[in-house]
Design a protein around this motif. Structure first.
Motif, PDB file in Angstrom:
ATOM      1  N   ILE A 452     -36.481  35.746   1.057  1.00 35.25           N
ATOM      2  CA  ILE A 452     -37.622  35.448   1.920  1.00 35.25           C
ATOM      3  C   ILE A 452     -37.377  35.970   3.388  1.00 35.25           C
ATOM      4  O   ILE A 452     -38.249  36.029   3.581  1.00 35.25           O
ATOM      5  N   ASP A 453     -36.260  35.580   4.207  1.00 42.46           N
ATOM      6  CA  ASP A 453     -36.179  35.724   6.001  1.00 42.46           C
ATOM      7  C   ASP A 453     -37.026  37.514   5.760  1.00 42.46           C
ATOM      8  O   ASP A 453     -36.611  38.157   4.576  1.00 42.46           O
ATOM      9  N   PRO A 454     -37.373  37.749   6.513  1.00 39.49           N
ATOM     10  CA  PRO A 454     -38.150  39.534   6.402  1.00 39.49           C
ATOM     11  C   PRO A 454     -37.382  39.470   6.889  1.00 39.49           C
ATOM     12  O   PRO A 454     -37.603  41.688   6.945  1.00 39.49           O
ATOM     13  N   ASP A 455     -36.161  39.673   7.359  1.00 39.49           N
ATOM     14  CA  ASP A 455     -35.249  40.692   8.055  1.00 39.49           C
ATOM     15  C   ASP A 455     -34.419  41.032   7.001  1.00 39.49           C
ATOM     16  O   ASP A 455     -33.190  41.902   6.880  1.00 39.49           O
ATOM     17  N   GLY A 456     -34.937  40.207   5.566  1.00 41.37           N
ATOM     18  CA  GLY A 456     -33.461  40.882   4.703  1.00 41.37           C
ATOM     19  C   GLY A 456     -34.020  41.815   3.849  1.00 41.37           C
ATOM     20  O   GLY A 456     -32.446  42.790   3.933  1.00 41.37           O
ATOM     21  N   PRO A 457     -34.773  43.287   4.424  1.00 39.91           N
ATOM     22  CA  PRO A 457     -34.352  45.045   4.159  1.00 39.91           C
ATOM     23  C   PRO A 457     -33.830  45.104   4.899  1.00 39.91           C
ATOM     24  O   PRO A 457     -33.454  46.395   5.525  1.00 39.91           O
TER      25      PRO A 457
END
Length: 546
Positions: A452-457
């Protein structure tokens, strides 16, 4: 503001879907023969699960080397993490009894006092320190560096700098207490989510292993000292994995005595669910039911079924070293009739995917660049780029997932329709992963998921990321990932990741194609969650058969 976890999670459960039942524990011990060769799984106090991707080994430091998703699903039964994601921004404690911060930079962790390895050795703060330093060691082959990337003292590749053998940002207080320090203040949710993927390994077993030779260690093929609710019994190669309940599990002994994880083609899964040979499918991309057979599964009276959106999508990885021209990669994207793939192969149970964040992800930009089906534009762009239309192109499509295999056929036909010389080749999933890691591919159909945290990718698109099989390298993207991780204001983070995802979508190092819903089936007589996207393994010790 103080952010902490102690005894229970603080965040509300958002969108979590559970499958529950009631009843008491079943009777009978069951045998490996019954689970592996047929017979009704419900005759014994065991759980039999179907997956499609065979493990190679069970090393949580390197999921790719282990065979990727099939291994990950399996080893989460016997290796625990400090904390577990159980839903969007929902966390529960595992090996940690508390995991707290007062300044969003120093995280204080207390380990569960009763947590032991299965050989009776206490699980200590030194095990946590050892695991993190093992991931950080430049000699270690690992897919987990993105999980620890926020910690202070790592270089731009998420590794220990030359001349360092351990992180000074890890401070062991005593056997059951330690502190972690990040480079800068960060959103605590990022740390909690990332560390959900860091499964702790035993220092007293592995401390003498050369990190460069870690993947060759025989321990990973028969891990007999573990921490989770189940213990490893044996792996019949590409047939099934047998697990047994850990009677001394610190969070309570499992109620189901044995778990069998059977490896099979997706086409066999429906028949075995109907016959009772399987209690459930793993779902989550590792044990998918073909969407075309979902209506059949829903009609089986002995099963409970549920579907949910996922943060996982299927895509075509492009080897950017072989296709360095962005215009060529964009042309490939325009050549694919993605809507036909969704309409024909997953009617009502899938959707188009655009960009590195799934449609259900809160950071997905609805206005992101979309590559609509336009074969004439694709041909024009290839001509403008001077692409050699007679050059042979190999499209790898892994076996085991029927929907993905059929999607591969459509994609191949789309490419051939614009004049490309595309040949489809099929390998099992471990072989596919090996080719991707080594860069021995042109195009490959695969899948990715995100936290869920946008750093995922960042685990895929950062130039140094372990899952960046595409060899994608854009310094602006790396800088934006750094800026996003360091920013704690949610509005400013949103602006950073909006810009980042649009740059990636324009560069198109991979073509996002479709996202399948998570289709779950589980026996009516099983009281448990089933193969939910988040936190399936968290409370498997409480599952029971009525």
């Amino acid at each position: 503001m103080r952010k902490w976890f102690k005894k229970m999670a603080l965040f509300p459960l958002i969108g979590m879907l559970l499958i529950t039942g009631c009843g008491s524990q079943g009777e009978g011990a069951g045998t490996a023969v019954g689970a592996a060769s047929g017979g009704n799984a419900s005759q014994a106090n065991q759980l039999t699960i179907g997956i499609t991707n065979p493990p190679l080994m069970f090393n949580p430091i390197d999921s790719d080397g282990s065979g990727s998703s099939g291994a990950v699903f399996t080893y989460r039964y016997f290796f625990d993490s400090l904390i577990k994601t159980t839903g969007p921004l929902q966390f529960e404690l595992q090996l940690a009894e508390s995991f707290e911060t007062e300044d969003n930079q120093t995280f204080k962790i207390a380990l569960h006092p009763d947590a032991n390895w299965t050989d009776g050795t206490p699980i200590t703060a030194e095990d946590v320190e050892f695991t993190i330093n093992l991931i950080a060691n430049p000699k270690t082959i690992t897919t987990q560096r993105s999980a620890i990337f926020s910690l202070d003292g790592l270089n731009e590749k998420g590794m220990l700098p030359e001349g360092k053998d351990k992180l000074e940002s890890i401070k062991v207080i005593d056997d059951k207490h330690l502190e972690l320090r990040t480079k800068t203040p960060v959103d605590p949710n990022l740390v909690y989510e990332r560390f959900s993927d860091v499964l702790i390994v035993p220092k007293h077993i592995l401390s003498e292993v050369n990190p460069a030779e870690l993947n060759q260690n025989p321990f990973w093929r028969s891990p007999n000292v573990t921490s989770g609710p189940y213990t490893f019994v044996k792996y019949e190669n590409k047939s099934y994995v047998e697990l047994a309940a850990n009677p001394d599990y610190y969070r309570g002994a499992p109620k189901i005595e044995k778990v069998f994880i059977k490896i099979m083609p997706a086409a066999n899964m429906v028949a075995q669910l109907e016959s009772g040979e399987l209690d459930m499918n793993a779902a989550q991309g590792v044990g998918n039911i073909p969407a075309t057979e979902w209506s059949t599964v829903k009609s089986i009276e002995s099963l409970k079924t549920l579907e949910e959106q996922t943060r996982r999508y299927n895509s075509i990885e492009i080897n950017t070293e072989r296709f360095p021209d962005k215009k060529v990669r964009q042309a490939l994207a325009y050549a694919i009739d993605r809507q036909m793939i969704v309409d024909q192969l997953m009617p009502g149970t899938g959707e188009l995917q655009d960009g590195p964040y799934s449609n259900s992800h809160p950071y997905h930009d609805e206005n992101i660049l979309k590559y609509s089906y336009d074969p004439e534009l694709a041909k024009q762009m290839l001509a403008e780029a001077g692409f050699d239309m007679n050059a042979p192109i190999e499209l790898i499509v892994p076996t085991g997932d029927r929907t993905r295999e059929m999607a591969g056929n459509i994609i191949q036909q789309n490419f051939q329709a614009i004049g490309l010389k595309v040949n489809q080749v099929n390998f099992d999933f471990p072989t596919t992963v090996s080719k991707l890691v080594s860069g021995d591919f042109d195009l490959a159909l695969s899948s990715f998921g995100s936290i869920i945290d946008p750093d995922g990718p960042a685990t895929v698109y950062r130039s140094t990321a372990a899952l960046n099989d595409m060899r994608y390298n854009n310094p602006e993207v790396d800088a934006l990932f750094d800026a996003g991780m360091a920013e704690t204001d949610p509005v400013k983070r949103g602006e950073i990741y909006d810009k980042l995802q649009n740059i990636i979508q324009e560069d198109v190092p991979l073509i996002t194609v479709y996202s399948e819903f998570n289709l779950m089936a589980i026996g009516e007589d099983i009281n448990g969650k089933g193969g939910v996207v988040d936190g399936m393994h968290y409370d498997v010790n409480t599952w029971e058969r009525r």
